[in-house]
Design a protein around this motif. Structure first.
Motif, PDB file in Angstrom:
ATOM      1  N   ALA A 211       0.838  -1.210   0.000  1.00 48.29           N
ATOM      2  CA  ALA A 211       0.000   0.000   0.000  1.00 48.29           C
ATOM      3  C   ALA A 211       0.872   1.260   0.000  1.00 48.29           C
ATOM      4  O   ALA A 211       0.580   2.224  -0.718  1.00 48.29           O
ATOM      5  CB  ALA A 211      -0.952   0.007   1.187  1.00 48.29           C
ATOM      6  N   LEU A 212       1.951   1.250   0.780  1.00 47.96           N
ATOM      7  CA  LEU A 212       2.823   2.423   0.828  1.00 47.96           C
ATOM      8  C   LEU A 212       3.576   2.614  -0.483  1.00 47.96           C
ATOM      9  O   LEU A 212       3.728   3.741  -0.961  1.00 47.96           O
ATOM     10  CB  LEU A 212       3.802   2.290   1.996  1.00 47.96           C
ATOM     11  N   GLU A 213       4.040   1.522  -1.086  1.00 46.47           N
ATOM     12  CA  GLU A 213       4.697   1.618  -2.390  1.00 46.47           C
ATOM     13  C   GLU A 213       3.718   2.146  -3.439  1.00 46.47           C
ATOM     14  O   GLU A 213       4.085   2.946  -4.300  1.00 46.47           O
ATOM     15  CB  GLU A 213       5.212   0.257  -2.842  1.00 46.47           C
ATOM     16  N   THR A 214       2.479   1.680  -3.362  1.00 44.04           N
ATOM     17  CA  THR A 214       1.458   2.117  -4.314  1.00 44.04           C
ATOM     18  C   THR A 214       1.176   3.606  -4.143  1.00 44.04           C
ATOM     19  O   THR A 214       1.071   4.339  -5.132  1.00 44.04           O
ATOM     20  CB  THR A 214       0.182   1.281  -4.152  1.00 44.04           C
ATOM     21  N   ALA A 215       1.075   4.069  -2.893  1.00 42.16           N
ATOM     22  CA  ALA A 215       0.849   5.496  -2.647  1.00 42.16           C
ATOM     23  C   ALA A 215       1.994   6.321  -3.224  1.00 42.16           C
ATOM     24  O   ALA A 215       1.767   7.369  -3.837  1.00 42.16           O
ATOM     25  CB  ALA A 215       0.689   5.764  -1.152  1.00 42.16           C
ATOM     26  N   ALA A 216       3.223   5.839  -3.046  1.00 36.83           N
ATOM     27  CA  ALA A 216       4.375   6.553  -3.602  1.00 36.83           C
ATOM     28  C   ALA A 216       4.324   6.568  -5.125  1.00 36.83           C
ATOM     29  O   ALA A 216       4.645   7.583  -5.756  1.00 36.83           O
ATOM     30  CB  ALA A 216       5.678   5.905  -3.107  1.00 36.83           C
ATOM     31  N   ALA A 217       3.907   5.460  -5.733  1.00 33.78           N
ATOM     32  CA  ALA A 217       3.806   5.400  -7.195  1.00 33.78           C
ATOM     33  C   ALA A 217       2.715   6.333  -7.711  1.00 33.78           C
ATOM     34  O   ALA A 217       2.900   7.011  -8.730  1.00 33.78           O
ATOM     35  CB  ALA A 217       3.543   3.963  -7.646  1.00 33.78           C
ATOM     36  N   VAL A 218       1.589   6.391  -7.015  1.00 34.04           N
ATOM     37  CA  VAL A 218       0.502   7.294  -7.410  1.00 34.04           C
ATOM     38  C   VAL A 218       0.983   8.736  -7.326  1.00 34.04           C
ATOM     39  O   VAL A 218       0.756   9.543  -8.235  1.00 34.04           O
ATOM     40  CB  VAL A 218      -0.758   7.066  -6.544  1.00 34.04           C
TER      41      VAL A 218
ATOM     42  N   HIS B 178     -10.342   4.253 -13.159  1.00 37.17           N
ATOM     43  CA  HIS B 178     -11.233   3.665 -12.146  1.00 37.17           C
ATOM     44  C   HIS B 178     -10.542   3.619 -10.776  1.00 37.17           C
ATOM     45  O   HIS B 178     -11.113   4.032  -9.764  1.00 37.17           O
ATOM     46  CB  HIS B 178     -11.646   2.254 -12.595  1.00 37.17           C
ATOM     47  N   LEU B 179      -9.320   3.130 -10.746  1.00 36.49           N
ATOM     48  CA  LEU B 179      -8.600   3.001  -9.477  1.00 36.49           C
ATOM     49  C   LEU B 179      -8.282   4.362  -8.865  1.00 36.49           C
ATOM     50  O   LEU B 179      -8.414   4.548  -7.653  1.00 36.49           O
ATOM     51  CB  LEU B 179      -7.319   2.185  -9.683  1.00 36.49           C
ATOM     52  N   CYS B 180      -7.889   5.320  -9.686  1.00 31.69           N
ATOM     53  CA  CYS B 180      -7.607   6.661  -9.165  1.00 31.69           C
ATOM     54  C   CYS B 180      -8.863   7.293  -8.574  1.00 31.69           C
ATOM     55  O   CYS B 180      -8.816   7.901  -7.491  1.00 31.69           O
ATOM     56  CB  CYS B 180      -7.018   7.549 -10.262  1.00 31.69           C
ATOM     57  N   LEU B 181      -9.987   7.141  -9.257  1.00 29.40           N
ATOM     58  CA  LEU B 181     -11.239   7.706  -8.729  1.00 29.40           C
ATOM     59  C   LEU B 181     -11.696   6.972  -7.466  1.00 29.40           C
ATOM     60  O   LEU B 181     -12.283   7.573  -6.570  1.00 29.40           O
ATOM     61  CB  LEU B 181     -12.317   7.707  -9.805  1.00 29.40           C
ATOM     62  N   ARG B 182     -11.385   5.693  -7.376  1.00 27.03           N
ATOM     63  CA  ARG B 182     -11.694   4.956  -6.143  1.00 27.03           C
ATOM     64  C   ARG B 182     -10.870   5.530  -4.989  1.00 27.03           C
ATOM     65  O   ARG B 182     -11.379   5.681  -3.874  1.00 27.03           O
ATOM     66  CB  ARG B 182     -11.411   3.471  -6.297  1.00 27.03           C
TER      67      ARG B 182
END
Length: 176
Positions: free
Chosen positions: A33-40, A160-164
């Protein structure tokens, strides 16, 4: 240009430095989740850098560009400051400053609301329409280059994922 990110055993890209830092932060716990937040965050910054290249030198911030685009789709009736604020998810005070800037640049203008004399509507000027027309093609080319190699299905899934994420953030803010 930096080297492409390596892939994990499932074929998904990751940033080794971020993974390492997050592993230390979580004391060896799950970092996904933290890696994903950094990637976003990195992806959002990449989009803004590209978008900013098209805007820089043209006297318009990313926020003002959002207002111009909303006004261009509003038609001749324009939009109120409150409508612009709600559509952009920002405060009326923020929009007022953006509209002030756009008026100074002669890209937008305030006018009386024919339905309510106490209210004003913001309209795109001819200069604003011309500015958007000149910005449209370079912007389209930049976004096509940024999303090069992505299929329409991948783009739809990313959207879709960004809007989620946005919906989850709004739910958290409401305390639900």
């Amino acid at each position: 240009m930096s080297a492409p990110h390596p892939t994990d055993p499932d074929g998904h890209r990751y940033a080794p430095a971020v993974r390492s830092a997050m592993s230390v932060f979580t004391q060896g716990g799950d970092t996904l989740a933290l890696e994903t937040a950094a990637a976003v965050r990195s992806a959002a910054q990449a989009v803004e850098r590209l978008r900013g290249q098209g805007v820089d030198g043209r006297g318009v911030s990313a926020g003002a560009l959002d207002v111009l685009v909303r006004l261009s789709s509003a038609g001749a009736e324009g939009l109120s400051i409150g409508e612009l604020a709600r559509a952009g998810g920002v405060s009326s005070r923020n929009v007022t400053g953006l509209v002030d800037t756009l008026e100074r640049e002669r890209l937008a203008a305030r006018g009386a609301d024919p339905q309510d004399r106490r209210s004003v509507r913001v309209h795109l000027t001819v200069a604003g329409q011309d500015w958007l027309a000149a910005f449209r093609e370079p912007s389209r080319r930049a976004m096509a280059a940024l999303f090069d190699g992505c299929t329409p299905q991948e783009l739809a899934q990313l959207r879709h994922l960004c809007l989620r994420l946005v919906e989850n953030q709004q739910r958290i803010e409401r305390g639900q």
